[in-house]
Enzyme design. Structure first.
Site, PDB file in Angstrom:
ATOM      1  CG  LEU A 161      -2.185  -0.843   1.183  1.00 11.31           C
ATOM      2  CD1 LEU A 161      -2.940  -0.733   2.499  1.00 11.31           C
ATOM      3  CD2 LEU A 161      -3.085  -0.435   0.028  1.00 11.31           C
ATOM      4  CG  ASP A 162       0.270   4.098  -2.936  1.00 13.39           C
ATOM      5  OD1 ASP A 162       1.003   3.201  -3.395  1.00 13.39           O
ATOM      6  OD2 ASP A 162      -0.667   4.624  -3.566  1.00 13.39           O
ATOM      7  CB  THR A 163       3.954   6.080   2.379  1.00 15.28           C
ATOM      8  OG1 THR A 163       5.043   5.290   1.878  1.00 15.28           O
ATOM      9  CG2 THR A 163       4.285   6.528   3.792  1.00 15.28           C
ATOM     10  CG  HIS A 168       1.712   5.516  -6.534  1.00 17.66           C
ATOM     11  ND1 HIS A 168       1.533   5.643  -5.175  1.00 17.66           N
ATOM     12  CD2 HIS A 168       3.051   5.616  -6.762  1.00 17.66           C
ATOM     13  CE1 HIS A 168       2.713   5.825  -4.596  1.00 17.66           C
ATOM     14  NE2 HIS A 168       3.648   5.800  -5.535  1.00 17.66           N
TER      15      HIS A 168
END
Length: 365
Positions: A229-231, A314
């Site tokens: 998962l993106d930060t 993303h």
């Protein structure tokens, strides 16, 4: 003349009388030795006497002669010490080499060691574990409850329904299912974490940032994350030590669907969903959504739901931004059949056996 004769006779008697009267003196008798003074030792020292007393040169007595070499007793060999007879009557000979002792010991062990008896399987340990024990350890209930599952014919082993009790299985090899769902019979761990924003999707971070490994530091078994998962993206992420399951869940071939909630600014056109489903061209190829709907609308603020089976970096943010709607906030609400539900941010929970079975069925395990 008579007087001289008497004098001479008396002179001859005086020495005898003097000798007899001086019994307590130091003079020794020159006659035959008394019984206690007779020599009993025979051998080399038989010719050595001390003075005219008839005693051994070493001052030995009857007791010493009896111990060492009385007639008829054991004789000491030449060169033996007197103490050898006292220690056992036999002198100490040269010791054997250690190599010889080792060979003798090895020969004795080989002579007395018995070969291991190979019993037939009917007399040895039965292979595998009882099915109800495996099910109970996997969390399907008590052993009695697992026996009832078997009686109800709800359990399958390698595709065949189990109809009798007492079946033994190999948890490492056999596939066990209950009600069509695979049971994790091995020592596998499956967790779902609601990742907060700002947490890096790695188990360790060399820069010291907060990461997924901080939530499982008390686990002895090494876990790894399923996908990323993106930060700045929140939501559900799975952690497990089942390598094959993790690989299949992220492989495009199996097409596991992930669902996201995205906060964007409107107004949005009615055909936005159609555009996303038809595909949006990105720098690394087309990306298509499997599902799109508007969940909530307050003025210009929209909350939309997007589902897709791709896992590129993303991907949701890039798709919506390419369509003209940058994402303000993004949350992943489900990973395959596992929903986030009301799990709080930062909380870790263990998946149930039913959920594990659903995941395995999703990827044909």
């Amino acid at each position: 003349m008579r007087s001289s004769g008497r004098n001479s006779g008396s002179g001859n008697r005086n020495p005898r009388g003097a000798g007899g009267g001086q019994r307590g003196g130091k003079q020794k008798s020159s006659g035959r030795p008394r019984p206690e003074e007779r020599r009993y030792d025979v051998g080399e020292s038989s010719g050595r006497t001390g003075g005219g007393s008839g005693k051994p040169a070493g001052g030995g007595s009857r007791g010493a002669a009896a111990r060492g070499g009385a007639k008829g007793g054991p004789k000491r060999p030449e060169g033996a010490k007197a103490g050898d007879a006292r220690r056992g009557g036999r002198p100490q000979g040269p010791s054997r080499p250690r190599e010889l002792d080792a060979k003798i010991e090895e020969r004795n062990r080989a002579r007395h060691s018995k070969p291991q008896i190979k019993l037939p399987k009917t007399f040895g340990e039965p292979e595998g574990e009882r099915l109800q024990k495996v099910l109970a350890r996997a969390g399907m209930g008590s052993r009695r409850a697992c026996e009832e599952l078997i009686d109800q014919r709800r359990v399958e082993v390698n595709g065949e329904v189990v109809t009798e009790q007492g079946l033994r299985v190999d948890p490492e090899q056999d596939e066990v299912k209950v009600d069509g769902l695979t049971v994790a019979t091995q020592s596998y761990l499956f967790f779902a974490l609601n990742k907060p924003a700002g947490v890096v999707s790695t188990m360790e971070d060399p820069d010291g940032r907060q990461c997924l490994g901080d939530y499982v530091t008390n686990r002895e078994t090494r876990l790894f994350h399923v996908g990323r998962l993106d930060t700045e993206t929140e939501g559900i992420i799975l952690l497990t030590n089942h390598g094959e399951l993790a690989h299949r869940l992220t492989h495009p071939r199996y097409g596991v669907r992930k669902t996201y909630l995205a906060a964007i600014q409107g107004p949005i056109p009615r055909d936005l969903g159609k555009q996303l489903k038809n595909g949006v061209r990105l720098e690394d190829g087309y990306a298509r959504a499997d599902h799109f709907k508007v969940v909530e609308n307050t003025g210009k603020n929209y909350l939309v739901e997007v589902s897709l089976h791709e896992g590129r970096k993303h991907i949701v943010r890039r798709m919506l931004a390419e369509a003209g709607f940058p994402v303000d906030k993004l949350v992943r609400t489900s990973f395959g059949p596992i929903p986030l539900g009301d799990q709080k941010s930062g909380w870790l929970r263990r998946l149930t056996n039913t959920e594990v079975g659903m995941l395995m069925r999703e990827v044909d395990l």
